[in-house]
Write an enzyme that holds these catalytic residues in place. Sequence first.
Site, PDB file in Angstrom:
ATOM      1  N   GLY A  16     -16.140 -11.915 -26.586  1.00  0.00           N
ATOM      2  CA  GLY A  16     -16.389 -10.472 -26.687  1.00  0.00           C
ATOM      3  C   GLY A  16     -16.060  -9.769 -25.379  1.00  0.00           C
ATOM      4  O   GLY A  16     -15.488  -8.674 -25.370  1.00  0.00           O
ATOM      5  N   ILE A 136     -14.798 -15.747  -9.914  1.00  0.00           N
ATOM      6  CA  ILE A 136     -14.189 -16.052  -8.617  1.00  0.00           C
ATOM      7  C   ILE A 136     -12.861 -16.768  -8.844  1.00  0.00           C
ATOM      8  O   ILE A 136     -12.831 -17.773  -9.536  1.00  0.00           O
ATOM      9  CB  ILE A 136     -15.107 -16.969  -7.780  1.00  0.00           C
ATOM     10  CG1 ILE A 136     -16.509 -16.379  -7.668  1.00  0.00           C
ATOM     11  CG2 ILE A 136     -14.500 -17.215  -6.407  1.00  0.00           C
ATOM     12  CD1 ILE A 136     -17.523 -17.334  -7.035  1.00  0.00           C
ATOM     13  N   ASP A 201     -23.763 -29.186 -15.733  1.00  0.00           N
ATOM     14  CA  ASP A 201     -22.766 -28.103 -15.733  1.00  0.00           C
ATOM     15  C   ASP A 201     -22.037 -28.048 -14.388  1.00  0.00           C
ATOM     16  O   ASP A 201     -20.809 -27.933 -14.335  1.00  0.00           O
ATOM     17  CB  ASP A 201     -23.483 -26.768 -16.020  1.00  0.00           C
ATOM     18  CG  ASP A 201     -22.553 -25.585 -15.896  1.00  0.00           C
ATOM     19  OD1 ASP A 201     -21.696 -25.413 -16.779  1.00  0.00           O
ATOM     20  OD2 ASP A 201     -22.663 -24.836 -14.899  1.00  0.00           O
ATOM     21  N   LYS A 205     -17.848 -28.758 -13.450  1.00  0.00           N
ATOM     22  CA  LYS A 205     -16.988 -27.886 -12.638  1.00  0.00           C
ATOM     23  C   LYS A 205     -16.480 -28.633 -11.398  1.00  0.00           C
ATOM     24  O   LYS A 205     -15.314 -28.528 -11.027  1.00  0.00           O
ATOM     25  CB  LYS A 205     -17.770 -26.636 -12.236  1.00  0.00           C
ATOM     26  CG  LYS A 205     -18.167 -25.763 -13.439  1.00  0.00           C
ATOM     27  CD  LYS A 205     -19.230 -24.752 -13.042  1.00  0.00           C
ATOM     28  CE  LYS A 205     -19.658 -23.899 -14.219  1.00  0.00           C
ATOM     29  NZ  LYS A 205     -20.892 -23.121 -13.907  1.00  0.00           N
TER      30      LYS A 205
END
Lengths: 434, 434
Positions: A16, A136, A201, A205
């Site tokens: 969205g 970023i 998480d 990354k």
Amino acid sequence: MKPIKVGLLGLGVVGGGTWKVLTANAEEIARRAGRRIEVAAAAVRDLDKARHLVGEGVRLTRDGMDVVRDPEIDIVAELIGGDTVARDWVLEAIRQGKHVVTANKALLAKHGNEIFAEAHRRGVMVAFEAAVAGGIPIIKAMREGLTANRIQWLAGIINGTTNFILSEMRVRGLSFGEALADAQRLGYAEADPTFDIEGVDAAHKLTLLASLAFGIPVQFDKAYVEGISALAQEDIAHAERLGYRIKLLGITKRRPDGIELRVHPTLIPTERLLANVEGAMNAVVVCGDMVGATLYYGQGAGALPTASSVVADLVDVTRLQAADPEHRVPLLAFQPDALADTPILPMSEVESSYYLRLRVHDQPGVLADLARILADGGISIDSMFQEPHGEHDADIIFLSHRAREGAVDKAIAQVQSLPFVKSPVTRLRVEHLS
Amino acid sequence: MKPIKVGLLGLGVVGGGTWKVLTANAEEIARRAGRRIEVAAAAVRDLDKARHLVGEGVRLTRDGMDVVRDPEIDIVAELIGGDTVARDWVLEAIRQGKHVVTANKALLAKHGNEIFAEAHRRGVMVAFEAAVAGGIPIIKAMREGLTANRIQWLAGIINGTTNFILSEMRVRGLSFGEALADAQRLGYAEADPTFDIEGVDAAHKLTLLASLAFGIPVQFDKAYVEGISALAQEDIAHAERLGYRIKLLGITKRRPDGIELRVHPTLIPTERLLANVEGAMNAVVVCGDMVGATLYYGQGAGALPTASSVVADLVDVTRLQAADPEHRVPLLAFQPDALADTPILPMSEVESSYYLRLRVHDQPGVLADLARILADGGISIDSMFQEPHGEHDADIIFLSHRAREGAVDKAIAQVQSLPFVKSPVTRLRVEHLS
């Protein structure tokens, strides 16, 4: 030049947001990319809700395969998350010869080697700026900005939920459980926060960043992962006393005999910029052998910051997939025929806050006269203080709220002519950068 | 694939740095770029000195025109500075169809429109990452990383000399003149420091950033420029008392009726990251409408950081000038056939400093026993303190110097078995990030 057609997989938070960015900034994006970027189709769970959001111009379907096999689609943006359906759709998109943009760190950390190999075979791009540190542009910095360097190490705050919790624990003296409850109430943590608070998480990354840093395959299974749920309030206080702050860092480092790859709570000296990254913000420090340490900071999550990276990747693919010079990255960021003639404002039109210092003969009514002149110029005072100087004089320091520089200059001229003012008025500008 | 041939204009600080980076990191750069990047020719002032630096493999000349007209050369890197000879050589290189990389902000701030127009006409790239903020990939962030955004404003510390002087004035209480003399003695300021201290250098860079941010022509003559030479020590102290620090900022901002473009000393709240950028470091905050504020930090000057950006541009041009998929930016930063199988180290091999906390029954000899176990494990103690807990117990907190995690774990196991130890040992890792 005809628009680039994008197929969205997912229209949730990030999907969205991507729709919103592409719509709201369509002109600015076309000025940069050299052609329009349009959403032509989307795979969604709830057709009615999606139709309400995007209107009539977008083909909607429940099945992502409809989107990735649609010959009209140039680029597929995978924004559903997870690593089952997302994997199938992404691999099929690549096999269909479509470029892929994804925000899905879990998918790439687990199946990246397979996906990248397939993309290489088919000659398509897989771009994933949004998968690490939200808005970023850290992937771009690693992949393109620091190419001259042997990367030595990198360390990052790459999970906003845990950084918010650690900030709350430190600043407000909360326990981990209390801070987590706060984070959940404020929407910074999910109902099941395990992936965030246990460091998974961040490790997804970090795994991707390590590959970019050292040119190694994606190896999530080799990462050491330790979260913050066992962290005691007293250790945060002890660390503070020793001159350190505790952050959940993802760290990867080149060593003579291999590579360190680890996520865990870490004490870092308070004077480091990274120690001062508070709340849900993200930041990554990358140290190269030639450039030294560089740092990248910004919002690591949220619909619009993440979509900012998704759309940057869409622009990248749009610019890169055409080979002629017209479609390279434009020298001044915008296409040469899209430069604007917006005027540069004269300083009198600039708006800023102001710091004023002047020496006065200290007599009754001085402040009233000064305040009146400022008020008449529409300049309101944020704060002031006064310091005696010798027996009869005083230095007065004002901070103003935002005002137009022309009005401030006029007021200063009037102040300067007052009989009790004994020095030139020192004027400095103040910016709050927020 | 045959190497890309670079012609250097200048072998001084930045030119010599570029030579060093290309030589020292030749392998790593080829792994990323997909082919080798070699210096084939250089225009220099002193032929003997240059020959001594680069050896026999490089064609040397005193005349830059020899380099820019050399048919063997693919990319010209202009690193002589100034805006007379540099302008002639750069324009001729472009007319010869060569891509240009330059670190020359003065040249681009004054003659950028002419140079970019010529490059556009001839279909070549002009890359200038090194012209702004040294090693920080801020041009790439602006030109490619934030393309989804309408940029609202940016503010940067983009001159290291002045930031060093302001740090000295604040931390050591020096006057401007004293701090300038220090900066000159330490090599942070030139013998004639005018360009730096009066804000001209910052304005050159800001002018380029404003063009990238807003898609406007380069307009150095419209910039407001105010330096730091008139700044009084007392204003730095007053600002501190009010919760602000003074930085020389380059600021550009979108307003409904035009664009602000200004360089001047600025008070900013102490809690902003930008206020904590000290010494000769640079940082730029860019605020986009979708991503919010992002910050980029690193070394803004010096031979190797600046060369890091020059070489990143060389890699960019190398990757971009070929159109086939093999030469796009590789998905994982390095070319797929150049991935390494460097092992990920197990945690026992990781090196870190450590924070240890444990509760003990407070009796004579406790510290001696603990210190002995740590010493036997080769773990040396950086600092410790102790807090009484109840009548008979105490919490002991250690910070260690760097040690191997396996050794620390072994020592902890031994500590844990001591009869006076009453709690599990809390162990956190400490990184100094330097």
